[in-house]
Enzyme design. Structure first.
Site, PDB file in Angstrom:
ATOM      1  N   ALA A  11       0.878  -1.167   0.000  1.00 33.66           N
ATOM      2  CA  ALA A  11       0.000   0.000   0.000  1.00 33.66           C
ATOM      3  C   ALA A  11       0.916   1.218   0.000  1.00 33.66           C
ATOM      4  O   ALA A  11       1.764   1.361   0.881  1.00 33.66           O
ATOM      5  CB  ALA A  11      -0.898   0.000   1.235  1.00 33.66           C
ATOM      6  N   ASP A  12       0.779   2.067  -1.003  1.00 38.11           N
ATOM      7  CA  ASP A  12       1.607   3.272  -1.109  1.00 38.11           C
ATOM      8  C   ASP A  12       0.854   4.477  -0.560  1.00 38.11           C
ATOM      9  O   ASP A  12      -0.238   4.813  -1.043  1.00 38.11           O
ATOM     10  CB  ASP A  12       1.980   3.543  -2.569  1.00 38.11           C
ATOM     11  CG  ASP A  12       3.162   2.728  -3.038  1.00 38.11           C
ATOM     12  OD1 ASP A  12       3.726   1.971  -2.225  1.00 38.11           O
ATOM     13  OD2 ASP A  12       3.519   2.846  -4.222  1.00 38.11           O
ATOM     14  N   THR A 205      20.011   2.085 -16.644  1.00 39.76           N
ATOM     15  CA  THR A 205      19.155   3.253 -16.851  1.00 39.76           C
ATOM     16  C   THR A 205      19.896   4.537 -16.483  1.00 39.76           C
ATOM     17  O   THR A 205      20.684   4.572 -15.541  1.00 39.76           O
ATOM     18  CB  THR A 205      17.857   3.134 -16.046  1.00 39.76           C
ATOM     19  OG1 THR A 205      18.173   2.957 -14.650  1.00 39.76           O
ATOM     20  CG2 THR A 205      17.036   1.934 -16.522  1.00 39.76           C
ATOM     21  N   GLY A 207      18.153   7.729 -16.277  1.00 38.99           N
ATOM     22  CA  GLY A 207      17.175   8.773 -16.011  1.00 38.99           C
ATOM     23  C   GLY A 207      16.673   9.387 -17.308  1.00 38.99           C
ATOM     24  O   GLY A 207      16.353   8.687 -18.275  1.00 38.99           O
ATOM     25  N   ASP A 209      18.201  10.704 -19.609  1.00 40.24           N
ATOM     26  CA  ASP A 209      19.086  10.473 -20.758  1.00 40.24           C
ATOM     27  C   ASP A 209      18.853   9.124 -21.427  1.00 40.24           C
ATOM     28  O   ASP A 209      19.517   8.802 -22.413  1.00 40.24           O
ATOM     29  CB  ASP A 209      20.553  10.566 -20.322  1.00 40.24           C
ATOM     30  CG  ASP A 209      20.938  11.982 -19.924  1.00 40.24           C
ATOM     31  OD1 ASP A 209      20.363  12.927 -20.503  1.00 40.24           O
ATOM     32  OD2 ASP A 209      21.790  12.134 -19.032  1.00 40.24           O
ATOM     33  N   ASP A 231       6.144  13.282 -10.873  1.00 37.83           N
ATOM     34  CA  ASP A 231       6.476  12.297  -9.842  1.00 37.83           C
ATOM     35  C   ASP A 231       7.272  11.172 -10.496  1.00 37.83           C
ATOM     36  O   ASP A 231       6.784  10.515 -11.416  1.00 37.83           O
ATOM     37  CB  ASP A 231       5.183  11.754  -9.216  1.00 37.83           C
ATOM     38  CG  ASP A 231       5.423  10.715  -8.125  1.00 37.83           C
ATOM     39  OD1 ASP A 231       6.592  10.517  -7.737  1.00 37.83           O
ATOM     40  OD2 ASP A 231       4.438  10.115  -7.662  1.00 37.83           O
ATOM     41  N   THR A 233       8.241   8.432  -8.984  1.00 37.15           N
ATOM     42  CA  THR A 233       7.970   7.152  -8.330  1.00 37.15           C
ATOM     43  C   THR A 233       7.357   6.165  -9.322  1.00 37.15           C
ATOM     44  O   THR A 233       6.373   6.472  -9.986  1.00 37.15           O
ATOM     45  CB  THR A 233       7.008   7.334  -7.142  1.00 37.15           C
ATOM     46  OG1 THR A 233       7.431   8.412  -6.334  1.00 37.15           O
ATOM     47  CG2 THR A 233       6.936   6.069  -6.307  1.00 37.15           C
ATOM     48  N   ASP A 237      10.084   1.116 -12.564  1.00 44.11           N
ATOM     49  CA  ASP A 237       9.328  -0.139 -12.584  1.00 44.11           C
ATOM     50  C   ASP A 237       8.496  -0.240 -13.860  1.00 44.11           C
ATOM     51  O   ASP A 237       8.353  -1.326 -14.435  1.00 44.11           O
ATOM     52  CB  ASP A 237       8.406  -0.225 -11.364  1.00 44.11           C
ATOM     53  CG  ASP A 237       9.156  -0.112 -10.053  1.00 44.11           C
ATOM     54  OD1 ASP A 237      10.339  -0.472 -10.009  1.00 44.11           O
ATOM     55  OD2 ASP A 237       8.546   0.354  -9.062  1.00 44.11           O
ATOM     56  N   MET A 267       4.768   8.086 -17.596  1.00 40.53           N
ATOM     57  CA  MET A 267       4.572   7.785 -16.177  1.00 40.53           C
ATOM     58  C   MET A 267       5.049   8.935 -15.283  1.00 40.53           C
ATOM     59  O   MET A 267       4.403   9.252 -14.277  1.00 40.53           O
ATOM     60  CB  MET A 267       5.296   6.487 -15.827  1.00 40.53           C
ATOM     61  CG  MET A 267       5.140   6.030 -14.392  1.00 40.53           C
ATOM     62  SD  MET A 267       3.423   5.648 -13.987  1.00 40.53           S
ATOM     63  CE  MET A 267       3.613   5.107 -12.288  1.00 40.53           C
TER      64      MET A 267
END
EC number: 2.7.1.15
Length: 291
Positions: A11-12, A205, A207, A209, A231, A233, A237, A267
């Protein structure tokens, strides 16, 4: 092909804050949302929304039925999610106006995976299926060995990063996801450059770039897409899940990565985690351009 995902379910609780907390500081948040999260759940949702076939292996507490139902609604096969006495995992997430975050995680039920649970789940797998894992559950090394014995391919997103654990699992992987810092730490821990580990495919990864894709040690830079950041977050994923979904659908690796970069760019413009991961129709219709 099926992707078996040994992964966390949380649960976030996401708080919008004027800046990220400093030591000893008390800070008022401007908003709070609760949603489905955990690196594992995020990746399962991303795989399903990217049109991949995914069976989630995990655990929730007795109060966590809502999380299992939410995963099912998003197209994830939930038959291997157990209910255990421990409380469902949760995360406290703070997000600042620039979209940066910090996250406090309580593992809870995510640390209650048993050998029996793994065996039951993977007994349904076929040679050539994938097992993907992250570092938010227990039994990772055991699961990787079991998967290899059954003829599965192992993918590993080595976060939250623990160099010693990654070093044990790396030799069992066919595909590994790292960020730049994790790649450097893994090289230092093993005393060898990560691209020389003999792993068929490694994605580092970068970011905004994009990423570097190492195929049998040979790097290829694949640029990211411009994005308005609200965001970050769950963006990594989402990227990982979309890569796996693309491979499940038979896409070449470079094409799977490119599609995943687009999904991640969408996202980061959204507040939340699993509940706001874009589906394949949204990604393809967005027609993002690198300009």
């Amino acid at each position: 092909m099926t992707i078996f995902n040994l992964g966390s379910i949380n649960a976030d609780f996401t708080y919008q804050v004027p800046h990220l907390l400093r030591a000893g500081e008390t800070l008022a948040a401007s908003s709070l949302t609760r949603g489905l999260g955990g690196k594992g759940a995020n990746m399962s949702v991303a795989i399903a929304r990217g049109a991949g076939r995914v069976q989630h292996i995990g655990a929730v507490g007795e109060e966590g039925a809502w999380a299992t139902l939410r995963l099912l609604e998003y197209g994830v096969d939930t038959r291997h999610i157990a209910t255990v006495p421990e409380a469902t995992g949760h995360a406290i997430i703070s997000v600042d106006p620039a979209g940066e975050n910090n996250i406090l995680i309580f593992p809870g039920a995510n640390a209650c995976i048993s050998s029996e649970m793994l065996g039951r789940a993977l007994s349904a797998a076929h040679t050539g299926d994938w097992l993907i894992m992250q570092n938010e559950t227990n039994c990772l090394e055991e699961a990787a060995h079991m998967a290899r014995q059954l003829g599965l391919r192992v993918a590993y997103a080595a976060a939250p990063f623990v160099a010693e654990d990654a070093a044990k699992i790396a030799p069992l992987c066919e595909l590994m996801f790292l960020n730049q810092i994790e790649a450097q730490q893994l090289s230092e821990t093993l005393g060898i450059q990560f691209e020389k580990l003999g792993i068929k495919d490694i994605i580092v990864t970068l970011g905004a770039d994009g990423c570097d894709w190492y195929h049998n040690g040979t790097p290829t830079r694949i640029a990211g897409y411009p994005a308005k950041v609200i965001d970050t977050t769950g963006a990594g994923d989402t990227f990982t899940g979309y890569v796996m979904a693309g491979l499940d659908r038979g896409l070449p690796m470079a094409q799977a990565i490119d599609l995943a970069q687009q999904a991640a760019a969408l996202m980061v413009g959204r507040l939340g985690t699993a509940d706001v991961i874009p589906d394949l129709k949204e990604v393809t219709e967005a027609r993002l351009s690198r300009n």
